[in-house]
Scaffold this active site. Sequence first.
Site, PDB file in Angstrom:
ATOM      1  N   ASP A   1      19.072  37.189  16.794  1.00  0.00           N
ATOM      2  CA  ASP A   1      18.745  35.838  16.310  1.00  0.00           C
ATOM      3  C   ASP A   1      17.886  35.964  15.043  1.00  0.00           C
ATOM      4  O   ASP A   1      18.417  36.174  13.961  1.00  0.00           O
ATOM      5  CB  ASP A   1      18.041  35.078  17.442  1.00  0.00           C
ATOM      6  CG  ASP A   1      17.779  33.620  17.121  1.00  0.00           C
ATOM      7  OD1 ASP A   1      18.403  33.091  16.184  1.00  0.00           O
ATOM      8  OD2 ASP A   1      16.953  32.998  17.797  1.00  0.00           O
TER       9      ASP A   1
ATOM     10  N   GLY B   1      18.203  41.540  28.911  1.00  0.00           N
ATOM     11  CA  GLY B   1      19.443  40.842  28.567  1.00  0.00           C
ATOM     12  C   GLY B   1      20.639  41.712  28.246  1.00  0.00           C
ATOM     13  O   GLY B   1      21.781  41.289  28.400  1.00  0.00           O
TER      14      GLY B   1
HETATM   15  P1  5GP Z   1      15.140  37.916  17.808  1.00  0.00           P
HETATM   16  O1  5GP Z   1      16.386  38.403  17.121  1.00  0.00           O
HETATM   17  O2  5GP Z   1      14.802  36.510  17.431  1.00  0.00           O
HETATM   18  O3  5GP Z   1      13.979  38.847  17.678  1.00  0.00           O
HETATM   19  O4  5GP Z   1      15.312  37.862  19.364  1.00  0.00           O
HETATM   20  C1  5GP Z   1      16.466  37.942  20.057  1.00  0.00           C
HETATM   21  C2  5GP Z   1      16.109  37.563  21.472  1.00  0.00           C
HETATM   22  O5  5GP Z   1      15.878  36.132  21.522  1.00  0.00           O
HETATM   23  C3  5GP Z   1      17.220  37.842  22.429  1.00  0.00           C
HETATM   24  O6  5GP Z   1      17.148  39.124  22.998  1.00  0.00           O
HETATM   25  C4  5GP Z   1      17.015  36.739  23.450  1.00  0.00           C
HETATM   26  O7  5GP Z   1      16.076  37.140  24.403  1.00  0.00           O
HETATM   27  C5  5GP Z   1      16.409  35.574  22.673  1.00  0.00           C
HETATM   28  N1  5GP Z   1      17.431  34.553  22.288  1.00  0.00           N
HETATM   29  C6  5GP Z   1      17.767  34.171  21.047  1.00  0.00           C
HETATM   30  N2  5GP Z   1      18.733  33.228  21.066  1.00  0.00           N
HETATM   31  C7  5GP Z   1      19.012  33.010  22.379  1.00  0.00           C
HETATM   32  C8  5GP Z   1      19.952  32.139  23.064  1.00  0.00           C
HETATM   33  O8  5GP Z   1      20.744  31.378  22.499  1.00  0.00           O
HETATM   34  N3  5GP Z   1      19.946  32.209  24.413  1.00  0.00           N
HETATM   35  C9  5GP Z   1      19.118  33.033  25.108  1.00  0.00           C
HETATM   36  N4  5GP Z   1      19.212  33.011  26.430  1.00  0.00           N
HETATM   37  N5  5GP Z   1      18.227  33.856  24.504  1.00  0.00           N
HETATM   38  C10 5GP Z   1      18.189  33.853  23.145  1.00  0.00           C
END
Ligand code: 5GP
Length: 176
Positions: A100, A43
Amino acid sequence: MHRNVKEILYTQEEITQKCKELAKQIMNDYHDKNLLMVGLLKGSVPFLAELSKFVNLDVTFDYMDVSSYEGVESKAITIKKDLDQEVKGKDILLVEDILDTGKTLTTVKAMLLERGAASVEIVTMLDKKEGRTYPIEAKYVGFDIPNAFVVGFGLDFDEKYRNLPYVGILKEECYL
Ligand code: 5GP
């Protein structure tokens, strides 16, 4: 606009402008350091490409691909592709599309510090602060966004939409 996108949050122009601002801050902080920018696959690729155009320093690049299992309350992640280089003594800037829960970056950051990185900071294009369950923050944030599912500029749904030149909210009927 793509037929499955409900609303555009940030256009290509706004993202480019933000990248210029972030790059200025990064150059200010890293001009006397040994900067290694690490993109988290897949991403972060469009954001890293846009941002790094404006980082006018002798920066090096590497990439990591990690996955974490959803719904599992553990910090365990699987490394699908590791860095090609040693990180000992390097000042690492982790580049993410979206922060996130913070699970992925918490684990990756701890791992790189354990390997002897001099410092590990985060730059994220988008920050979903409401989603955070791990105590981690990015030093550089492009845009704070609400808790909606976004796609584009690297962000996918089912591996699609990564190529959209903007960040938009996906229509709910596409994933419900
Ligand atoms: P975290 O911070 O939860 O470990 O993970 C972040 C990852 O969750 C990001 O790199 C992405 O792959 C996924 N992610 C979280 N929110 C979104 C969103 O709104 N859209 C998309 N496409 N991926 C998301």
